[in-house]
Write a protein that holds these residues in place. Structure first.
Motif, short mmCIF file in Angstrom:
data_model
loop_
_atom_site.label_atom_id
_atom_site.label_comp_id
_atom_site.label_asym_id
_atom_site.label_seq_id
_atom_site.Cartn_x
_atom_site.Cartn_y
_atom_site.Cartn_z
N THR A 31 -43.38 22.68 5.46
CA THR A 31 -43.65 21.25 5.40
C THR A 31 -43.37 20.69 6.79
O THR A 31 -42.66 21.30 7.59
CB THR A 31 -42.76 20.51 4.38
OG1 THR A 31 -41.40 20.63 4.77
CG2 THR A 31 -42.97 21.00 2.97
N ALA A 77 -46.93 14.33 11.91
CA ALA A 77 -46.60 15.41 10.99
C ALA A 77 -47.58 16.57 11.16
O ALA A 77 -47.18 17.74 11.14
CB ALA A 77 -46.62 14.91 9.54
N LYS A 129 -39.16 4.56 12.51
CA LYS A 129 -38.73 5.44 11.41
C LYS A 129 -38.70 4.74 10.05
O LYS A 129 -38.05 5.22 9.12
CB LYS A 129 -37.38 6.08 11.72
CG LYS A 129 -37.42 6.99 12.93
CD LYS A 129 -36.13 7.74 13.11
CE LYS A 129 -36.26 8.66 14.32
NZ LYS A 129 -35.13 9.53 14.46
N SER A 186 -42.87 16.62 8.74
CA SER A 186 -42.84 15.17 8.56
C SER A 186 -43.03 14.47 9.90
O SER A 186 -42.67 15.00 10.95
CB SER A 186 -41.49 14.74 7.97
OG SER A 186 -41.33 15.27 6.68
N THR A 232 -42.83 10.32 11.62
CA THR A 232 -42.36 8.95 11.36
C THR A 232 -43.06 7.99 12.31
O THR A 232 -43.59 8.38 13.34
CB THR A 232 -40.84 8.83 11.56
OG1 THR A 232 -40.53 9.15 12.91
CG2 THR A 232 -40.09 9.74 10.62
N GLU A 285 -45.77 13.49 0.43
CA GLU A 285 -44.83 12.38 0.25
C GLU A 285 -45.06 11.35 1.35
O GLU A 285 -45.32 11.70 2.49
CB GLU A 285 -43.39 12.89 0.31
CG GLU A 285 -42.36 11.79 0.08
CD GLU A 285 -40.94 12.33 0.10
OE1 GLU A 285 -40.25 12.18 -0.93
OE2 GLU A 285 -40.53 12.87 1.13
N ALA A 286 -44.95 10.09 0.95
CA ALA A 286 -44.98 8.98 1.91
C ALA A 286 -43.84 8.05 1.52
O ALA A 286 -43.70 7.68 0.35
CB ALA A 286 -46.31 8.25 1.87
N ARG A 287 -43.02 7.71 2.50
CA ARG A 287 -41.86 6.83 2.25
C ARG A 287 -41.95 5.60 3.14
O ARG A 287 -42.25 5.72 4.33
CB ARG A 287 -40.55 7.55 2.50
CG ARG A 287 -40.26 8.62 1.50
CD ARG A 287 -38.90 9.25 1.79
NE ARG A 287 -38.60 10.17 0.73
CZ ARG A 287 -37.49 10.15 0.03
NH1 ARG A 287 -36.55 9.27 0.30
NH2 ARG A 287 -37.28 11.02 -0.93
N VAL A 298 -50.91 15.44 2.27
CA VAL A 298 -49.76 14.54 2.14
C VAL A 298 -49.09 14.82 0.80
O VAL A 298 -49.72 14.75 -0.25
CB VAL A 298 -50.19 13.06 2.22
CG1 VAL A 298 -49.01 12.13 1.96
CG2 VAL A 298 -50.84 12.76 3.57
N THR A 302 -42.42 7.31 6.82
CA THR A 302 -42.37 8.76 6.96
C THR A 302 -43.46 9.36 6.09
O THR A 302 -43.60 8.99 4.91
CB THR A 302 -41.00 9.32 6.51
OG1 THR A 302 -39.97 8.69 7.27
CG2 THR A 302 -40.92 10.82 6.68
N VAL A 303 -44.21 10.28 6.68
CA VAL A 303 -45.25 11.01 5.94
C VAL A 303 -44.92 12.49 6.04
O VAL A 303 -44.65 13.00 7.13
CB VAL A 303 -46.65 10.72 6.52
CG1 VAL A 303 -47.71 11.58 5.83
CG2 VAL A 303 -47.00 9.24 6.38
N THR A 304 -44.94 13.17 4.91
CA THR A 304 -44.67 14.61 4.86
C THR A 304 -45.90 15.34 4.36
O THR A 304 -46.53 14.93 3.38
CB THR A 304 -43.46 14.92 3.95
OG1 THR A 304 -42.33 14.18 4.43
CG2 THR A 304 -43.13 16.40 3.93
#
Length: 165
Positions: free
Chosen positions: A35, A82, A43, A37, A39, A57-59, A55, A46-48
């Motif tokens: 994986t 990422a 920050k 990530s 930012t 995860e997106a936070r 993708v 965040t995209v993982t």
């Protein structure tokens, strides 16, 4: 004598191939778990990505002050960061295989006058990071252009009639 040499080289190549398949299986297992990530926006975003660049995860943290355009730009920036990190990790993971491959003899080493096919491989063209419909993506790409050709119009009769059959 030459046959014995070739048989020995071929046996060596097969042994090396088996080793490389073992290494490749291990690399594939480790790659599947990769994986990366990225930012953006200090920050707050965040995209993982997984190993396939999808993708997972997106936070978003404290993004209420961002406009939709700023948010979209930051998500794109984080995803691109990422992807660059994923590319580096993948290259590091593949490095042992590339080194092993470099140690193996090529067909051109074994067979006299056999061309080195590696010299004919096209160079990888990096993909554009420009958004859809941007001027960079609007440029006309003629694709492959052939210069040593004959004009078929010159070879065809100007019209075909029943008498031509």
């Amino acid at each position: 004598m030459a046959n014995e040499f070739l048989k020995g080289e071929l046996a060596s190549m097969m042994d090396e191939f088996q080793k490389q398949m073992t290494v490749l299986a291990d690399v594939q297992q480790r790659r599947a778990r990769l994986t990366a990530s990225g930012t953006a926006s200090q920050k707050r975003i965040t995209v993982t990505l997984n190993a396939d660049g999808v993708v997972i995860e997106a936070r978003f943290t404290d993004t209420d002050d961002l406009t939709h355009e700023e948010l979209a730009k930051a998500v794109t920036e984080a995803a691109q960061e990422a992807a660059a990190e994923l590319s580096r990790k993948t290259a590091d993971l593949m490095n042992p295989i590339q080194q092993q491959r470099g140690r193996m003899p090529k067909m051109s080493d074994l067979i006299e006058d056999f061309p080195n096919l590696d010299t004919h491989l096209p160079e990888l063209i990096p993909a554009s990071l420009a958004p859809p419909n941007s001027p960079e993506r609007q440029q006309h790409d003629p694709g492959m252009v052939f210069t040593d050709v004959e004009d078929l119009d010159d070879l065809r009769p100007s019209r075909i009639s029943a008498d031509d059959w």
